[in-house]
Design a protein around this motif. Structure first.
Motif, PDB file in Angstrom:
ATOM      1  N   VAL A  10      14.770 -30.424  11.789  1.00  0.00           N
ATOM      2  CA  VAL A  10      13.094 -30.120  11.347  1.00  0.00           C
ATOM      3  C   VAL A  10      13.005 -29.309  12.762  1.00  0.00           C
ATOM      4  CG1 VAL A  10      10.878 -30.807  11.454  1.00  0.00           C
ATOM      5  CG2 VAL A  10      12.381 -32.311  10.357  1.00  0.00           C
ATOM      6  N   ILE A  11      12.875 -27.957  12.223  1.00  0.00           N
ATOM      7  CA  ILE A  11      12.709 -26.841  13.368  1.00  0.00           C
ATOM      8  C   ILE A  11      10.991 -26.662  13.246  1.00  0.00           C
ATOM      9  CG2 ILE A  11      13.074 -24.745  14.097  1.00  0.00           C
ATOM     10  CD1 ILE A  11      15.639 -25.194  11.529  1.00  0.00           C
ATOM     11  N   PHE A  12      10.781 -27.086  14.678  1.00  0.00           N
ATOM     12  CA  PHE A  12       9.274 -26.797  14.887  1.00  0.00           C
ATOM     13  C   PHE A  12       9.029 -25.518  15.968  1.00  0.00           C
ATOM     14  CE2 PHE A  12       5.005 -27.808  17.312  1.00  0.00           C
ATOM     15  CZ  PHE A  12       4.171 -27.502  16.180  1.00  0.00           C
ATOM     16  N   SER A  13       8.261 -24.358  15.529  1.00  0.00           N
ATOM     17  CA  SER A  13       8.393 -23.269  16.358  1.00  0.00           C
ATOM     18  C   SER A  13       6.816 -23.253  16.725  1.00  0.00           C
ATOM     19  CB  SER A  13       8.765 -22.104  15.832  1.00  0.00           C
ATOM     20  OG  SER A  13      10.400 -21.937  15.650  1.00  0.00           O
ATOM     21  N   ILE A  72      12.524 -27.056   7.471  1.00  0.00           N
ATOM     22  CA  ILE A  72      13.177 -28.237   7.518  1.00  0.00           C
ATOM     23  C   ILE A  72      14.411 -27.599   6.591  1.00  0.00           C
ATOM     24  CG2 ILE A  72      13.662 -30.431   6.255  1.00  0.00           C
ATOM     25  CD1 ILE A  72      10.630 -30.711   6.337  1.00  0.00           C
ATOM     26  N   ALA A  73      15.656 -27.958   7.276  1.00  0.00           N
ATOM     27  CA  ALA A  73      16.981 -27.409   6.802  1.00  0.00           C
ATOM     28  C   ALA A  73      17.956 -28.500   6.717  1.00  0.00           C
ATOM     29  CB  ALA A  73      17.382 -26.253   7.915  1.00  0.00           C
ATOM     30  N   LYS A  74      19.029 -28.478   5.935  1.00  0.00           N
ATOM     31  CA  LYS A  74      19.901 -29.229   5.695  1.00  0.00           C
ATOM     32  C   LYS A  74      21.126 -28.963   6.700  1.00  0.00           C
ATOM     33  CE  LYS A  74      22.939 -31.864   2.674  1.00  0.00           C
ATOM     34  NZ  LYS A  74      23.186 -32.069   1.170  1.00  0.00           N
ATOM     35  N   VAL A  75      21.838 -29.609   7.448  1.00  0.00           N
ATOM     36  CA  VAL A  75      22.704 -29.014   8.344  1.00  0.00           C
ATOM     37  C   VAL A  75      24.162 -29.276   7.505  1.00  0.00           C
ATOM     38  CG1 VAL A  75      24.015 -29.204  10.452  1.00  0.00           C
ATOM     39  CG2 VAL A  75      21.719 -29.376  10.510  1.00  0.00           C
ATOM     40  N   TRP A  86      17.565 -35.482  11.668  1.00  0.00           N
ATOM     41  CA  TRP A  86      17.266 -36.738  10.756  1.00  0.00           C
ATOM     42  C   TRP A  86      18.195 -36.957   9.927  1.00  0.00           C
ATOM     43  CZ3 TRP A  86      12.752 -39.266  12.066  1.00  0.00           C
ATOM     44  CH2 TRP A  86      12.116 -38.750  12.915  1.00  0.00           C
ATOM     45  N   THR A  87      18.408 -38.337   9.313  1.00  0.00           N
ATOM     46  CA  THR A  87      19.407 -38.587   8.224  1.00  0.00           C
ATOM     47  C   THR A  87      19.136 -38.180   7.107  1.00  0.00           C
ATOM     48  OG1 THR A  87      18.560 -40.783   7.961  1.00  0.00           O
ATOM     49  CG2 THR A  87      20.204 -40.720   9.479  1.00  0.00           C
ATOM     50  N   ASP A  88      17.802 -38.192   6.788  1.00  0.00           N
ATOM     51  CA  ASP A  88      17.585 -37.554   5.404  1.00  0.00           C
ATOM     52  C   ASP A  88      15.986 -37.061   5.022  1.00  0.00           C
ATOM     53  OD1 ASP A  88      15.989 -40.016   4.973  1.00  0.00           O
ATOM     54  OD2 ASP A  88      17.820 -41.273   4.637  1.00  0.00           O
TER      55      ASP A  88
END
Length: 110
Positions: free
Chosen positions: A15-18, A96-99, A62-64
């Motif tokens: 979760v990228i919060f700018s 929100i991105a999946k790594v 986060w896991t999911d």
């Protein structure tokens, strides 16, 4: 807390919060510290990295997606979000991105 989050082997979520802050603190620093402690207690939390200059960027791992949704709906986090909207941020964006892959150099390797 280490500067770099100790994340597991992917996949996991980020979760990228700018954000761009308003003038003054108005309780922001204390609440930010409290939210890090609270987030770390949530199921599925993996770690956090944050930097603040003119643009603040906080990335939590986060896991999911269910863990992210639970954090977003946490009562104390909701209160902090309301204060962010009304007092602390002049602009913000959450992504929100999946790594799928990560790599780097561990400080112990230096």
């Amino acid at each position: 807390m280490p500067l770099l989050a100790q994340t597991p082997v992917p996949p996991y979520y980020a979760v990228i919060f700018s954000s761009v802050r308003t003038e003054g603190d108005h309780g922001y620093a204390d609440m930010a510290d409290r939210m890090v402690v609270l987030a770390a207690q949530q199921a599925g939390f993996l770690g956090i990295e944050s930097a603040r200059e003119a643009l603040g960027i906080t990335v939590s791992y986060w896991t999911d997606l269910a863990a992210i949704a639970a954090w977003k709906a946490d009562v104390d986090h909701l209160a902090a979000q309301r204060l962010g909207h009304s007092q602390w941020y002049s602009a913000f964006k959450t992504r929100i991105a999946k790594v799928e892959r990560d790599y780097g150099m561990d400080q112990a390797q230096q």
